[in-house]
Design a protein around this motif. Sequence first.
Motif, PDB file in Angstrom:
ATOM      1  N   GLU A  12       0.843  -0.504   0.311  1.00 44.27           N
ATOM      2  CA  GLU A  12       0.080  -0.115  -0.054  1.00 44.27           C
ATOM      3  C   GLU A  12       0.864   1.349  -0.123  1.00 44.27           C
ATOM      4  OE1 GLU A  12      -3.000   1.421   2.130  1.00 44.27           O
ATOM      5  OE2 GLU A  12      -3.200   0.069   3.215  1.00 44.27           O
ATOM      6  N   GLU A  13       2.277   1.293   1.343  1.00 42.59           N
ATOM      7  CA  GLU A  13       3.045   2.462   1.001  1.00 42.59           C
ATOM      8  C   GLU A  13       3.508   2.309  -0.470  1.00 42.59           C
ATOM      9  OE1 GLU A  13       6.372   4.323   3.286  1.00 42.59           O
ATOM     10  OE2 GLU A  13       5.776   2.183   4.212  1.00 42.59           O
ATOM     11  N   LEU A  15       2.475   1.849  -3.856  1.00 41.25           N
ATOM     12  CA  LEU A  15       1.357   2.228  -4.548  1.00 41.25           C
ATOM     13  C   LEU A  15       0.305   3.637  -4.326  1.00 41.25           C
ATOM     14  CD1 LEU A  15      -1.018   1.695  -6.325  1.00 41.25           C
ATOM     15  CD2 LEU A  15      -2.844   0.604  -4.671  1.00 41.25           C
ATOM     16  N   ASN A  16       0.386   4.297  -3.002  1.00 36.92           N
ATOM     17  CA  ASN A  16       0.506   5.513  -2.397  1.00 36.92           C
ATOM     18  C   ASN A  16       1.188   6.285  -2.975  1.00 36.92           C
ATOM     19  OD1 ASN A  16      -1.535   5.157  -1.070  1.00 36.92           O
ATOM     20  ND2 ASN A  16      -0.627   4.966   0.847  1.00 36.92           N
ATOM     21  N   LYS A  17       2.601   5.662  -3.204  1.00 37.43           N
ATOM     22  CA  LYS A  17       3.698   6.653  -3.548  1.00 37.43           C
ATOM     23  C   LYS A  17       3.655   7.208  -5.178  1.00 37.43           C
ATOM     24  CE  LYS A  17       6.833   6.353   0.388  1.00 37.43           C
ATOM     25  NZ  LYS A  17       8.187   5.501   0.849  1.00 37.43           N
ATOM     26  N   HIS A  19       0.617   7.128  -6.926  1.00 41.97           N
ATOM     27  CA  HIS A  19      -0.357   7.539  -6.965  1.00 41.97           C
ATOM     28  C   HIS A  19       0.535   9.721  -6.648  1.00 41.97           C
ATOM     29  CE1 HIS A  19      -3.663   5.557  -7.792  1.00 41.97           C
ATOM     30  NE2 HIS A  19      -3.245   4.356  -7.256  1.00 41.97           N
ATOM     31  N   VAL A  20       1.079   9.853  -6.043  1.00 43.92           N
ATOM     32  CA  VAL A  20       1.157  10.897  -6.045  1.00 43.92           C
ATOM     33  C   VAL A  20       2.447  11.421  -7.443  1.00 43.92           C
ATOM     34  CG1 VAL A  20       3.289  12.635  -4.366  1.00 43.92           C
ATOM     35  CG2 VAL A  20       1.676  11.093  -3.122  1.00 43.92           C
ATOM     36  N   ASP A  23       0.122  11.576 -10.004  1.00 45.48           N
ATOM     37  CA  ASP A  23      -0.401  12.758  -9.766  1.00 45.48           C
ATOM     38  C   ASP A  23       0.196  14.050 -10.201  1.00 45.48           C
ATOM     39  OD1 ASP A  23      -2.849  11.918  -9.638  1.00 45.48           O
ATOM     40  OD2 ASP A  23      -2.931  12.109  -6.647  1.00 45.48           O
ATOM     41  N   ALA A  29      -1.981   6.423 -12.466  1.00 43.30           N
ATOM     42  CA  ALA A  29      -0.941   4.984 -12.088  1.00 43.30           C
ATOM     43  C   ALA A  29      -1.369   4.542 -13.218  1.00 43.30           C
ATOM     44  CB  ALA A  29      -1.469   4.700 -10.880  1.00 43.30           C
TER      45      ALA A  29
END
Length: 52
Positions: A12-13, A15-17, A19-20, A23, A29
């Motif tokens: 998850e971490e 994946l979140n990065k 997305h950043v 963006d 993504a």
Amino acid sequence: MAIKSLSIRIEEELLNKLHVVADYEGRSANSQILILIQDCVEQYERQHGKIK
């Protein structure tokens, strides 16, 4: 050209990065991952020749 799906497991971490970064680049993504894969293949082909 046929479009295929690929499923991956990702923490998850990370994946979140992703997305950043996506963006920031103004991409989804999915589009960001495609760019990274294309860059990887191009680099490989520069070193080893075209993949048939």
